[in-house]
Each structure stands twice: as structure tokens, then as C-alpha cells.
Design an enzyme around this catalytic site. Structure first.
Site, PDB file in Angstrom:
ATOM      1  N   VAL A 174       0.790  -1.191  -0.152  1.00 35.08           N
ATOM      2  CA  VAL A 174       0.073  -0.009   0.042  1.00 35.08           C
ATOM      3  C   VAL A 174       0.929   1.288   0.028  1.00 35.08           C
ATOM      4  CG1 VAL A 174      -2.089  -1.150   0.967  1.00 35.08           C
ATOM      5  CG2 VAL A 174       0.026  -0.150   2.391  1.00 35.08           C
ATOM      6  N   LYS A 216       8.203  -8.144  -4.037  1.00 30.38           N
ATOM      7  CA  LYS A 216       8.117  -7.050  -3.277  1.00 30.38           C
ATOM      8  C   LYS A 216       9.210  -6.098  -3.334  1.00 30.38           C
ATOM      9  CE  LYS A 216       7.222  -3.807  -0.160  1.00 30.38           C
ATOM     10  NZ  LYS A 216       5.969  -3.030  -0.241  1.00 30.38           N
ATOM     11  N   HIS A 239       2.139   8.315 -24.406  1.00 31.57           N
ATOM     12  CA  HIS A 239       2.733   6.975 -25.307  1.00 31.57           C
ATOM     13  C   HIS A 239       1.937   5.860 -24.259  1.00 31.57           C
ATOM     14  CE1 HIS A 239       4.494   3.354 -26.901  1.00 31.57           C
ATOM     15  NE2 HIS A 239       4.823   4.229 -28.099  1.00 31.57           N
ATOM     16  N   CYS A 291      10.943   2.972   2.050  1.00 32.28           N
ATOM     17  CA  CYS A 291      10.724   1.727   1.042  1.00 32.28           C
ATOM     18  C   CYS A 291      11.551   1.932  -0.041  1.00 32.28           C
ATOM     19  CB  CYS A 291       9.378   1.529   0.783  1.00 32.28           C
ATOM     20  SG  CYS A 291       8.137   1.455   2.323  1.00 32.28           S
TER      21      CYS A 291
HETATM   22  N1  SAJ Z   1       9.265  10.189  -5.761  1.00 32.75           N
HETATM   23  C1  SAJ Z   1       9.867  10.820  -7.211  1.00 32.75           C
HETATM   24  N2  SAJ Z   1       9.368  10.713  -8.278  1.00 32.75           N
HETATM   25  C2  SAJ Z   1       8.340   9.903  -8.539  1.00 32.75           C
HETATM   26  C3  SAJ Z   1       7.600   9.060  -7.538  1.00 32.75           C
HETATM   27  C4  SAJ Z   1       8.232   9.277  -6.197  1.00 32.75           C
HETATM   28  O1  SAJ Z   1      10.787  11.484  -6.788  1.00 32.75           O
HETATM   29  O2  SAJ Z   1       7.863  10.034  -9.826  1.00 32.75           O
HETATM   30  C5  SAJ Z   1       9.702   9.966  -4.537  1.00 32.75           C
HETATM   31  C6  SAJ Z   1       8.737  10.850  -3.820  1.00 32.75           C
HETATM   32  O3  SAJ Z   1       8.807  12.047  -3.612  1.00 32.75           O
HETATM   33  C7  SAJ Z   1       9.265   9.817  -2.273  1.00 32.75           C
HETATM   34  C8  SAJ Z   1       9.942   8.546  -2.649  1.00 32.75           C
HETATM   35  O4  SAJ Z   1      10.127   8.764  -3.889  1.00 32.75           O
HETATM   36  O5  SAJ Z   1      10.373  10.651  -1.636  1.00 32.75           O
HETATM   37  C9  SAJ Z   1       8.927   7.562  -2.402  1.00 32.75           C
HETATM   38  O6  SAJ Z   1       7.794   7.689  -2.870  1.00 32.75           O
HETATM   39  P1  SAJ Z   1       6.568   6.884  -3.324  1.00 32.75           P
HETATM   40  O7  SAJ Z   1       5.260   7.594  -3.556  1.00 32.75           O
HETATM   41  O8  SAJ Z   1       7.130   6.579  -4.807  1.00 32.75           O
HETATM   42  O9  SAJ Z   1       6.865   5.504  -2.529  1.00 32.75           O
HETATM   43  P2  SAJ Z   1       6.418   5.144  -1.120  1.00 32.75           P
HETATM   44  O10 SAJ Z   1       7.742   4.764  -0.453  1.00 32.75           O
HETATM   45  O11 SAJ Z   1       5.503   6.037  -0.435  1.00 32.75           O
HETATM   46  O12 SAJ Z   1       5.483   3.546  -1.065  1.00 32.75           O
HETATM   47  C10 SAJ Z   1       6.184   2.865  -1.975  1.00 32.75           C
HETATM   48  C11 SAJ Z   1       5.034   1.989  -3.068  1.00 32.75           C
HETATM   49  N3  SAJ Z   1       5.784   1.154  -3.757  1.00 32.75           N
HETATM   50  C12 SAJ Z   1       5.377   1.242  -5.064  1.00 32.75           C
HETATM   51  O13 SAJ Z   1       4.769   2.147  -5.673  1.00 32.75           O
HETATM   52  C13 SAJ Z   1       6.009   0.571  -5.954  1.00 32.75           C
HETATM   53  C14 SAJ Z   1       4.135   1.518  -2.073  1.00 32.75           C
HETATM   54  O14 SAJ Z   1       3.030   0.714  -2.894  1.00 32.75           O
HETATM   55  C15 SAJ Z   1       4.764   0.315  -1.262  1.00 32.75           C
HETATM   56  O15 SAJ Z   1       3.803  -0.240  -0.383  1.00 32.75           O
HETATM   57  C16 SAJ Z   1       5.753   1.090  -0.204  1.00 32.75           C
HETATM   58  O16 SAJ Z   1       6.527   1.729  -1.087  1.00 32.75           O
HETATM   59  C17 SAJ Z   1       6.459   0.090   0.558  1.00 32.75           C
HETATM   60  O17 SAJ Z   1       5.945   0.102   1.911  1.00 32.75           O
HETATM   61  O18 SAJ Z   1       7.351  -0.776   0.229  1.00 32.75           O
END
Ligand code: SAJ
Length: 422
Positions: free
Chosen positions: A148, A199, A237, A253
Site C-alpha cells: 500500500v 516485493k 504513449h 521503502c
Molecule cells: N518520488 C519521486 N518521483 C516519483 C515518485 C516518487 O521523486 O515519480 C519520490 C517521492 O517524492 C518520495 C519517494 O520517491 O520521496 C517515495 O515515494 P513513493 O510514493 O514512490 O513511494 P512510498 O515509499 O510512499 O511507497 C512505496 C510504494 N511502492 C510502489 O509504488 C512500487 C508502495 O506501494 C509500497 O507499499 C511502499 O513503497 C512500501 O512500503 O514498500
């Protein structure tokens, strides 16, 4: 069934509440008294829609109870943190302690489910060994990772597909039968090591993709393009999904999980993900250098940093790149005033200010988190407070035209288009 959920954090609490709401008798266990007190008082953090109400209902009807230590149960679910050590090796001590805490009440015929993110082989290794060392032979063990996204947990915990892997087919099926009381998505069954690996690669995929976006953002200005616009158009795309750049990758994460694979197989084999980590970790430094170039020097300058949470519209500051940006700014002699409408002061070592105080006398404004409310800040009023009208947005959250019209010089990460006004 009687279910004991160990760890009442951002996954354990909603999992316990969903099981309680769907017919099980649940005991939520956490060693931290402050965590249990917070749940009793508030239900859940306010940025998780619907969760606090759900927790209050199941606490009130008695289907969820809270305690500092486990009690005998049919199923034990471990939702404990698995951070990395300073040398980037996995720290499994919380899982070990959690396992140790249930061994005293664990019985033949019980089931243990691990939800924490772990290196491949942990369920069949560390977890199984502890159970066997206790002299138990008939305990089903499975790995069922959470997937999640913080900020939308209650929706995703019910609607996303899940992957679950038991050490035996019976353990996989038992895990699926338990979770299917609230999981509406498909539950994909596999072996425990594959589930652990799946995961990790989900989050690693995201880290690598963000590193790609950050690399593009690094040279977009010299090509005279706006990387946010370019990515948005490329993503039209049907088979392209480039993530967005930013000041780095935070949370517990995405910036952590790749190391679990790198540590397992070695950086020489995991070259791509090692490079991605390097690029993303360099972003706070890139942001600070760009600001330093703009101001000439950071020494003695007041910088208003907007956004301490690791991402938009959540209050979690863990591993936030904003904290590293602030550390680097201070190292260069800047005076930092930080503002975040979501993060609680008690979660931080640095002091938080109200928006006006943060902006007051600022030589530059630096936006480090895409909280949606930052899009509503009035540039006129901000300009009356700030000492000079320079704003650097690393998350493309403000409306550059509006700020430029109010006399601000607008810098945007990865943008070399004509956005810098007067
Ligand atoms: N971020 C970017 N660019 C993006 C997306 C995110 O710079 O395009 C940054 C965000 O600002 C943040 C970091 O990455 O600092 C992580 O944020 P996130 O929204 O990508 O992820 P988390 O850590 O909140 O949650 C993730 C999720 N994993 C995926 O989307 C594959 C969630 O589904 C997992 O359950 C969670 O990690 C986890 O607990 O592992």
C-alpha cells in the site's frame, strides 16, 4: 480466528483493523507505549482517509484490543520495520525481536505471516530457524508483503492485488484464506522467496525509474526544455511511464529496498540499481548547488524550506530528502526556516515554523515537497514577507506564471525554459 498483529505501525494498524472488522478477534501489539496511546486517542494519523474512524469502531466493539506483549493466537502477523544499517546492510533486528516475542506463546498448528520487507530467503531462513529452534515442527510460515501507498492505505489494502508465498503450498493457501476476508484484489500465490523478491523489485523498479527522471532533469536545462512537460507528453504513449524528478527519494521503502537485493547478490551484479541509488542520493546536493549558484553564496542567507515530509500530502518525514537538503544548506552556512503543514513537530529534530514566519526575511524559497496546499500560497503576500523574490521549486507544484506575475524569479528543477521572469 484469533490473530495477533505484531507492530502497530502504518501497515500493522490497518491490517489489524481490517481483520477485526471482518470477523476476527485481533490483538494489536506494540512495544512502544506512545504508539498505543496515540491509537487509543486518535485512532490513526489524520492523513489516512477513513482509517481513524475504522480503528475507533473496532476498538469500541472490542474486536481489536491493544497490548504491549503478544498472547496465544491462531495466527501471528509480523508488521515490523526493516531499515538498513549505516553500511547499507539490512537490519533485521526488529523482525528477530518480534519473532522472539511470539515464541513463548507460539503453538503447533499456528501460522506465522511476515509482512515486513526482507532480503530473499528470510522467511525460509531466519524465521523458520527460530521456529524450529523452539522445537516446533508444525507451524505454517508465509511471506505476505504489504504493497500500500502511504496516504491511501485503506483503499489500497482492500483493492490491490497481493502476492503471498508460503514455505509449503498449505501455508500459502492458509495465508490467502485469512486475507481474503478483506482483500478484494487477486491474491497471487507463489513460494516465499519469490514473494520476497517480488516485493523488492517493485520498489526497485520505481527507484530506477525515478533515477532516470532525475538524470533527464539534470541536463534538460542545457537543452532548453522543461522536463516536467517532456515527461508528461512522453507518458501519453501507451507503453511509457516515466516517473518524476525531485530532490531525492525518501520514505522507508523505495530508497531502502534496492539495498536488500544489492546486499544479497553484490553491487557488481546489481549494477543498474546501484547506479540508480547513486543518482537519487546525489539529488539533495544538486538542489543545494543550484541554489548556491543562484545566490552566489549561501553563507548567512535565510532559506525558507517548504516541505519536510518525504512526499506530498503525508506527514511522514522519515528519510526525507528535505532533511538532507537542510543539512547541506546549514553546512554551507545558510539560515534555514522550515515549514510543513503535515509533519508533527514531535517527529522532528529541526524546528518547524508557520508559513509566514518561514517566509519572513527569506533570501530564497525552496520547495522540497509537493504538498497540494503549496499550490495555493499567495505569491503577492509571500513577496511582501520575503527579503528577495526568488523561488526554486523542485517538485513542479507551484504555478510559475502566477509567481512570475508577482515579480518572483522562478526556478524549477529540470527546467531551462523561459520561466525566470524579471
Ligand atoms: N518520488 C519521486 N518521483 C516519483 C515518485 C516518487 O521523486 O515519480 C519520490 C517521492 O517524492 C518520495 C519517494 O520517491 O520521496 C517515495 O515515494 P513513493 O510514493 O514512490 O513511494 P512510498 O515509499 O510512499 O511507497 C512505496 C510504494 N511502492 C510502489 O509504488 C512500487 C508502495 O506501494 C509500497 O507499499 C511502499 O513503497 C512500501 O512500503 O514498500
Amino acid at each position: 480466528m484469533k490473530v495477533c498483529v505484531i507492530g502497530m505501525g502504518y501497515i500493522g494498524l490497518p491490517t489489524a483493523a481490517m481483520l477485526a472488522r471482518n470477523g476476527h478477534q485481533v490483538l494489536g501489539v506494540d512495544v512502544k507505549r506512545s504508539v498505543l496511546d496515540f491509537i487509543r486517542e486518535h485512532g490513526a494519523p489524520r492523513e489516512e482517509p477513513g482509517l481513524a474512524d475504522l480503528v475507533k469502531i473496532v476498538l469500541a466493539d472490542g474486536s481489536l484490543a491493544l497490548a504491549a506483549a503478544p498472547e496465544s493466537a491462531d495466527v501471528f502477523i509480523l508488521c515490523l520495520p526493516t531499515p538498513i544499517n549505516a553500511d547499507k546492510t539490512p537490519d533485521l533486528s526488529y523482525v528477530e525481536k518480534g519473532m522472539a516475542s511470539i515464541l513463548g506463546v507460539l503453538e503447533e498448528g499456528n501460522m506465522v505471516i511476515l509482512e515486513s520487507t526482507v532480503p530473499p530467503g528470510t522467511t525460509g531462513g531466519l524465521v523458520a530457524k527460530m521456529v524450529v529452534a523452539k522445537g516446533l515442527q508444525n507451524v505454517d510460515l508465509a511471506f505476505a508483503p504489504e504493497r500500500v501507498i502511504p496516504g491511501n492505505i485503506l483503499d489500497e489494502i482492500q483493492n490491490l492485488d497481493r502476492v503471498m508465498g508460503g514455505l509449503t503450498p498449505r501455508a500459502s493457501e492458509r495465508a490467502r484464506d485469512l486475507y481474503s476476508c478483506f482483500v478484494k484484489g487477486r491474491i497471487h500465490l507463489t513460494d516465499a522467496t519469490t514473494a520476497e523478491f517480488v516485493k523488492l523489485v517493485e520498489n526497485t523498479y520505481r527507484d530506477v525509474n525515478i533515477a532516470f527522471a532525475n538524470e533527464l532533469a539534470g541536463f534538460a536545462p542545457e537543452l532548453g526544455i522543461n522536463i516536467w512537460e517532456a515527461i508528461e507528453i512522453a507518458n501519453r504513449h501507451p507503453r511509457v511511464n516515466i516517473h518524476t524528478p525531485g530532490p531525492g527519494v525518501g520514505g522507508h521503502c523505495i530508497a531502502v529496498d534496492p539495498y536488500f537485493i544489492i546486499d544479497s547478490v553484490g553491487a557488481e551484479k546489481a549494477r543498474f540499481m546501484t547506479l540508480a541509488r547513486e543518482i537519487n542520493s546525489s539529488m539533495p546536493g544538486e538542489v543545494v548547488s543550484r541554489l548556491e549558484n543562484e545566490l552566489g553564496t549561501l553563507a548567512g542567507r535565510k532559506i525558507a524550506v517548504l516541505g519536510i515530509a518525504y512526499k506530498g500530502d503525508v506527514g511522514d518525514p522519515r528519510e526525507s530528502p528535505a532533511l538532507e537538503v537542510i543539512r547541506l544548506l546549514k553546512e554551507q552556512g545558510a539560515r534555514v526556516s522550515a515549514h510543513d503543514p503535515f509533519v508533527r513537530q514531535s517527529e522532528l529534530h529541526i524546528r518547524l515554523e508557520g508559513l509566514d514566519t518561514a517566509l519572513d526575511g527569506a533570501d530564497a524559497v525552496l520547495v522540497t515537497t509537493n504538498h497540494s496546499t503549496f499550490g495555493d500560497i499567495d505569491p503577492e503576500q509571500a513577496g511582501r514577507l520575503a527579503a528577495s523574490r526568488i523561488i526554486f521549486d523542485t517538485k513542479d507544484i507551484i504555478d510559475p506564471g502566477k509567481w512570475r506575475d508577482a515579480g518572483w524569479k522562478v526556478l524549477i528543477l529540470g527546467c531551462g525554459k523561459n520561466l525566470s521572469g524579471p
